[in-house]
Design a protein around this motif. Sequence first.
Motif, PDB file in Angstrom:
ATOM      1  N   ASN A 143      -1.994   3.392  10.620  1.00 51.48           N
ATOM      2  CA  ASN A 143      -1.257   2.960   9.432  1.00 51.48           C
ATOM      3  C   ASN A 143      -0.121   2.042   9.852  1.00 51.48           C
ATOM      4  O   ASN A 143       0.719   2.415  10.670  1.00 51.48           O
ATOM      5  CB  ASN A 143      -0.664   4.167   8.699  1.00 51.48           C
ATOM      6  CG  ASN A 143      -0.115   3.772   7.344  1.00 51.48           C
ATOM      7  OD1 ASN A 143      -0.861   3.347   6.471  1.00 51.48           O
ATOM      8  ND2 ASN A 143       1.187   3.862   7.174  1.00 51.48           N
ATOM      9  N   GLU A 144      -0.141   0.848   9.313  1.00 51.48           N
ATOM     10  CA  GLU A 144       0.953  -0.104   9.544  1.00 51.48           C
ATOM     11  C   GLU A 144       1.399  -0.152  11.007  1.00 51.48           C
ATOM     12  O   GLU A 144       2.511   0.225  11.349  1.00 51.48           O
ATOM     13  CB  GLU A 144       2.149   0.221   8.649  1.00 51.48           C
ATOM     14  CG  GLU A 144       1.890  -0.090   7.192  1.00 51.48           C
ATOM     15  CD  GLU A 144       3.143   0.012   6.336  1.00 51.48           C
ATOM     16  OE1 GLU A 144       4.095   0.683   6.744  1.00 51.48           O
ATOM     17  OE2 GLU A 144       3.138  -0.582   5.247  1.00 51.48           O
TER      18      GLU A 144
ATOM     19  N   GLU B 187      -1.344  -1.268  -0.204  1.00 50.00           N
ATOM     20  CA  GLU B 187      -0.246  -0.477  -0.772  1.00 50.00           C
ATOM     21  C   GLU B 187       0.721  -1.405  -1.474  1.00 50.00           C
ATOM     22  O   GLU B 187       1.023  -2.495  -0.964  1.00 50.00           O
ATOM     23  CB  GLU B 187       0.579   0.199   0.326  1.00 50.00           C
ATOM     24  CG  GLU B 187      -0.093   1.266   1.124  1.00 50.00           C
ATOM     25  CD  GLU B 187       0.864   1.803   2.192  1.00 50.00           C
ATOM     26  OE1 GLU B 187       2.097   1.663   2.060  1.00 50.00           O
ATOM     27  OE2 GLU B 187       0.361   2.352   3.185  1.00 50.00           O
TER      28      GLU B 187
ATOM     29  N   TRP C 232      13.402   3.565   0.345  1.00 46.76           N
ATOM     30  CA  TRP C 232      13.936   3.225   1.666  1.00 46.76           C
ATOM     31  C   TRP C 232      14.812   1.981   1.658  1.00 46.76           C
ATOM     32  O   TRP C 232      15.214   1.497   2.712  1.00 46.76           O
ATOM     33  CB  TRP C 232      12.799   3.073   2.685  1.00 46.76           C
ATOM     34  CG  TRP C 232      11.614   2.299   2.192  1.00 46.76           C
ATOM     35  CD1 TRP C 232      10.484   2.820   1.639  1.00 46.76           C
ATOM     36  CD2 TRP C 232      11.423   0.868   2.193  1.00 46.76           C
ATOM     37  NE1 TRP C 232       9.605   1.814   1.290  1.00 46.76           N
ATOM     38  CE2 TRP C 232      10.149   0.605   1.619  1.00 46.76           C
ATOM     39  CE3 TRP C 232      12.195  -0.205   2.608  1.00 46.76           C
ATOM     40  CZ2 TRP C 232       9.648  -0.679   1.463  1.00 46.76           C
ATOM     41  CZ3 TRP C 232      11.688  -1.487   2.447  1.00 46.76           C
ATOM     42  CH2 TRP C 232      10.433  -1.706   1.884  1.00 46.76           C
TER      43      TRP C 232
ATOM     44  N   GLU D 273       9.694  11.036   1.573  1.00 50.15           N
ATOM     45  CA  GLU D 273       9.328  10.038   0.558  1.00 50.15           C
ATOM     46  C   GLU D 273       9.232  10.618  -0.854  1.00 50.15           C
ATOM     47  O   GLU D 273       8.599  10.027  -1.718  1.00 50.15           O
ATOM     48  CB  GLU D 273       8.029   9.344   0.972  1.00 50.15           C
ATOM     49  CG  GLU D 273       8.204   8.654   2.316  1.00 50.15           C
ATOM     50  CD  GLU D 273       7.124   7.665   2.660  1.00 50.15           C
ATOM     51  OE1 GLU D 273       7.444   6.479   2.859  1.00 50.15           O
ATOM     52  OE2 GLU D 273       5.964   8.081   2.749  1.00 50.15           O
TER      53      GLU D 273
ATOM     54  N   HIS E  64      10.050   8.315  -3.656  1.00 49.11           N
ATOM     55  CA  HIS E  64       9.258   7.084  -3.739  1.00 49.11           C
ATOM     56  C   HIS E  64       8.287   7.245  -4.898  1.00 49.11           C
ATOM     57  O   HIS E  64       7.627   8.274  -5.024  1.00 49.11           O
ATOM     58  CB  HIS E  64       8.491   6.910  -2.424  1.00 49.11           C
ATOM     59  CG  HIS E  64       7.869   5.573  -2.228  1.00 49.11           C
ATOM     60  ND1 HIS E  64       6.849   5.099  -3.027  1.00 49.11           N
ATOM     61  CD2 HIS E  64       8.105   4.611  -1.305  1.00 49.11           C
ATOM     62  CE1 HIS E  64       6.483   3.897  -2.597  1.00 49.11           C
ATOM     63  NE2 HIS E  64       7.235   3.577  -1.553  1.00 49.11           N
TER      64      HIS E  64
HETATM   65  C1  GLA Z   1       4.584   2.099   4.086  1.00 49.71           C
HETATM   66  C2  GLA Z   1       3.693   3.212   4.586  1.00 49.71           C
HETATM   67  C3  GLA Z   1       3.495   4.314   3.602  1.00 49.71           C
HETATM   68  C4  GLA Z   1       4.792   4.639   2.904  1.00 49.71           C
HETATM   69  C5  GLA Z   1       5.312   3.387   2.245  1.00 49.71           C
HETATM   70  C6  GLA Z   1       6.557   3.608   1.432  1.00 49.71           C
HETATM   71  O1  GLA Z   1       3.909   1.125   3.438  1.00 49.71           O
HETATM   72  O2  GLA Z   1       2.435   2.739   4.985  1.00 49.71           O
HETATM   73  O3  GLA Z   1       3.014   5.452   4.300  1.00 49.71           O
HETATM   74  O4  GLA Z   1       5.715   5.119   3.811  1.00 49.71           O
HETATM   75  O5  GLA Z   1       5.630   2.465   3.249  1.00 49.71           O
HETATM   76  O6  GLA Z   1       7.001   2.428   0.825  1.00 49.71           O
END
Ligand code: GLA
Length: 668
Positions: free
Chosen positions: A157-158, A315, A323, A363, A366
């Motif tokens: 992920n990212e 996303e 954040w 989160e 969020h």
């Molecule tokens: C990123 C992450 C997610 C989440 C979002 C929140 O995009 O991939 O897991 O933490 O930020 O904005």
Amino acid sequence: MSGQPRSDRPRFDLGSIAYGGDYNPEQWPEEVWPQDVALMREAGVNLVSLGIFSWARLEPQPGVFDFGWLDRIIALLHEGGISIDLATPTAAPPAWFQKAHPQVRPVAVDGTVLGYGARQTYCPSSPEYAEAAARITAELARRYAGHPAVVLWHIHNEYGCHISRCYCEQSVAAFRVWLEERYKTVEGLNAAWGTAFWGQLYGSFDEVDAPRTAPAACNPAQQVDFRRFSSDALLECYRRERDIVRAADPVVPITTNFMAGLTDNLDLWRWAEEVDVVATDHYLTAERSDNHIGLSLAADLTRSLAGGGPWLLMEHSTSAVNWQGRNIAKRPGEMARNSMAHLARGADGIMFFQWRQSRSGTEKFHSAMVPHAGTDTRHWRDVVALGTRLGKLDEVCGSRVQAPQVALVWDWESRWGLDCGNKPSTDLGFRERIDAYYERLWHLGVTVDFVHPGADLSGYRLVLAPSLYHTRAAWAENLRAWVRGGGTLVSSYFTGVVDENEAVHLGGYPGALRDILGVRAEEFLPLRSGQKTRLASESAAVPGGSASRWAEDLHLDGAAAVLRHADGPAAGCPAVTRHGFGEGTAWYVATAPEAGTLTAILRAACADAGVALPVGRPEGLEAVRRVAEGGAEFDFLINHNDRDVTVPLAGSDLVVPAGRVRVVVRTS
Ligand code: GLA
């Protein structure tokens, strides 16, 4: 470098716009899961990203696996007709792993060893991490390869989000190997880095360290190489998992979610070649009232990484994130506007973080598709309405944004170079200049592509290269040949200054492009904070105006002055020039013109290039066209104003209400 997925790879094609989000069922009791699936169906969700942070649940002890719960939720989703983007969970190594391998914790530039209890606690170059990540990936891939609900694999992920550069001893060892592969000999490294300066000469690769916090700034070539290495180290992590999944499942496409336009840690031109479908995450800068322009930029960049083809918005947020400083909630219509803007610029999927708003954890504030307040909310009704709307746009899938005639040159290495300090002014910035040009083009209604500096430019009429600080000789030659052949180039200050090793192109600035631009600068003359200079016009095409940030002791060497500094340190010097070069034209913008002046320069450059600007389009109306292979056209009209606007269309006028989106479909 093509910077796009190769065409021989598995294709992602749901047959309809993908709609859904990250689904983290393990955060909820199992009784909630059937409700989730029912609500997903109500909202028109057809794809969820599953298991992204589930490593600790899937492998509760080293080598002991528990897939029972994942089997059950996958079966439920499948029964509900919801497809799955199944993730390898390696962005969240479990606590047992951290306890067993304390040496895996990443080290920050200042030597701080980072703890766990968050996510992404791993060193990208750690063999222990590589082994454990490969093991869980292999188990997962073996178990679910061929499952009919799994239509996409989501690796990690990212990458580079929290951990982009690690300064631990394992990373330094890997950096040395990377350097040896790049330079072969230590003499080669010394020459490339210019280590004669400050007596930095190395006798062997073993003596080289990461550019950590030091008494003064480390060698800039070392800094840029460390960023290249760090992007590559993460790419190795991706490739390792990708190859394991590919071996188990040769059919289903594989991706990872980029953060294009948000962070700059990865050279995404290189990464884009390694995925089957480009996917990205995007979050607005909530406090900015013009944040929809940043969204357009990110979407255009992502489409460019996808070679102009469709891509997935993996996303974004239904409303506030948690954040930023002040997490401003989206107001009615904004989520739909954002989603449709991504769709307009080539997305074939509109996904969110996350499905159900968390009750606990970092989160929990969020936003998500299902909010804390439940389904009797405007928020949920909007999620359902968006799903319904996207469900009617199946024909948009696979169509491409009408080929832009204008491109902006984008290079992560230039950005890294500009970021490493000790430049003539803190006002210099790759992203700062890109944003300035992009914003003006957005207001002019010009859709742009982004291109790698070495890319084939033949499809474009106008190319802009603002602050392309690193300019390799081959890239300069690419631009030279293209302008000579009839292209129109707009280059700004601090383009063409150094090569890929941070060594200055000598003989006057901008060294690599002087002949194309027909100018030569003797000295940079950066302005003081807040200082403005007046610009006097020398050409009917561009009226006088003002500028800030930058000036140069610039001489004409074939070019004509379009604007001159009327005051300030460069009084009398050309500030904007235009040069006929071969069959083409090259503009040099040696200052930061205020918005009106930059608009006038870009209008004139568009005229040189034969790029027709839209006429009669109301200010604040975003209009982008996608074209299907069969010829159908989809005009996305997004009204960012708080008043209705009227759009002249062939035949009749169309009213786009304040803050709303209209999609006009034309079939041939
Ligand atoms: C990123 C992450 C997610 C989440 C979002 C929140 O995009 O991939 O897991 O933490 O930020 O904005």
